[in-house]
Design a protein around this motif. Sequence first.
Motif: not given
Lengths: 67, 709
Positions: B398-407
């Motif tokens: 979850y962390w990876a997905g949301i962080a990357q998407s926001l970037m």
Amino acid sequence: MIKDTLQSIQGVDIFPIISLFLFLIFFIVMVVWISRLDKKYLKEMAQLPLEPEENEFSNLAGEKNEK
Amino acid sequence: MELEKFSYDNGIVRKFALATVLWGFIGMLVGVLIATQLFMPALNFDISFLTFGRIRPLHTNAVIFAFVGNAIFTGVYYSLQRLCKARMFNDLLSNIHFWGWQLIIVSAAITLPLGLTTSKEYAELEWPIDIAIAVVWIIFGINMFGTIFKRREKHMYVAIWFYIATWVTITVLHVVNSLELPASFMKSYPIYAGVQDALVQWWYGHNAVAFFLTTPVLGLMYYFLPKAANRPIYSYRLSILHFWALIFIYIWAGPHHLLYSALPDWAQSLGTVFSIMLIAPSWGGMLNGLLTLRGAWDRVREDPILKFMVVAVTAYGMSTFEGPMLSLKNVNAIAHFTDWIISHVHIGALGWNGMLAFGMLYWLVPKLYRTDLYSKKLANLHFWIATLGIVFYASSMYWAGIAQSLMWKQFDASGVLQYPNFLETVLQIIPMYMIRMFGGTLYLTGVVIMMYNLVKTMKQGSFLAEEAAEAPPMDKKPDRFVKGLRHRWLEGKAAVFTVLAFVAILVGTLVEFVPMFMVKSNIPTIASVKPYTPLELQGRDIYIREGCNNCHSQLIRPFRSETERYGEYSKAGEFVYDHPFLWGSKRTGPDLHRVGGKYPNLWHYLHMENPRSMSPGSIMPSYPWLLTNDLDISTTPTKINVMRTLGVPYPDGYEEIATDELMAQAEQIAEDLQNAGIPAEPNKEIIALIAYLQRLGTDIKASDLSENK
């Protein structure tokens, strides 16, 4: 482009409406139907998997079935 | 009434149970390997058979069809016999089903690492294996319906309805999605192209999750949860509603995998609406399962089997809530193509499927061996280690997905992308990939503990192959017909029931497909979109063979953050010659739809040889063999012919000059590379791949579009 595709299907806006109605009708019929089911029958059905078997062994160490 | 004597076939149940455990271990082991490759690309070993793109499908196929598939058959073969009070229809069919299924799994384990793939997710296996799957599946069907028809219990318990719906729907899904034209033994092209191929594929992909990973497992829940808790299901009424609403609605929701894609808007909206409606029956089912334990929660504390089942049912509830949320367009805009989806599917796979399968095995194996479970402590340890594994896995993803998407979406004050280099967003989430691998390893450790526990249980017990049973023959008297049409009447009629279930799934399918295929002639063709050249076609097949689509999408969504990063967004008309479509579903690397012309040939050559030479820190595998393998050009004329049959407008007789054209284009590229100081030969695979990559997305230029308006 997407607009063109849409316009090329005649009366496309009816599709979601048809689907919604299909589902609603289906759902209402279902609810009416199951609400009229016989209680005794439902109870019998729910008991089906639990009928005693020939070889009842408890499945866990130290715990015996109540039967 | 006189009792008939017969026996239950436990041998076949044991076979499937053993296969479940074995393939579960292997499938998850491959999962841990590919999870590690994502932060340690060296673990691709520069060996083609072990690269991520080839063995990621092996992982998904192994856990879906080998692990969960065998678990389903274990449960079906056990429960169906008991619920029907009859032995399986035919022992030979049971065994053909078992060995046939294992043979298919083995052939998948061989062909996928070899790069023999259709590229369609969860349907990667090539056409000869597709046919084998159909045959074995039909044998399973004959065996199942045969048993149902000769049953001694008049009424079919709810678990059996789920089995029937599963069989009917998977048959339809598999056949429709596998319609393909062979170009050779082990190579075929789907009859659909582009947008239509995408719609069919995700109708399949979504419903494979629905009718292979959900409905049969729900059938198992409705049988084994009451068994393990030793009390009837909370509400049988609710289970009827659960069943009919679920199979009716599920089939419509497929297009939610294609939001913001080139798929027409109405189809996308349909997918969203039905996804939201799915919450109702799914949660009805979950509550039905959990409430079965009302008044028995004290036993959940003691009994590891119930613990597994409670977590399974809870995970079912979580992922069936999350799924509809992900199908909302604004949530999907963030989550799609990211690790969020990976987390979502693993809540389902590790939580729902895995935990239910483990619970079932812990209950079943002692039963079959007429003994107690070897160690309750170890089962408890397995439970905690697996639960912890899921927590690590899901939270990191979850962390990876949301962080990357926001970037990906972040603009700076001056209005340009803050992280224009895709790689930067990847390096940011590498620690999360490590935590995910740790979570997966924990889960796998749990499986090893279970294997030990079950083997010990088997050793201390004695296997009962033929379980004697007796029951009166079926009462053929019709039920009294009161209060109109009643479900109990339906439950006495397996054939009518099957037809109704079939109709229920067909309605949604037709409403989605008919307009899509009516549009076929109407998809606005873009005049400048031309068929691939022979060399590009061969390069595309290498792209498919290496499984590039597992990490790279070819679909730019109409967001400013994407058009800034990748270029003009993707149009339906651009994919009309794409058999199969290669939109992908995950961006572990950047989108490639407009990569054509972005870099010189030399860049691609060096990048494929070693991605880290061009992009330091890249996690992409190296593909050194592409530089040395000779391109097989003998297949070119056949491929052209097959494509023409499928509707790609190559002129008549083109196949005769195709090879010459291929060589001419290859020599051009090789010459360009030689000028840059690379001793490249025109007959190598890398040349074809470069030709394909350089072609991607170049058919339309911004100028063409403005002319069209």
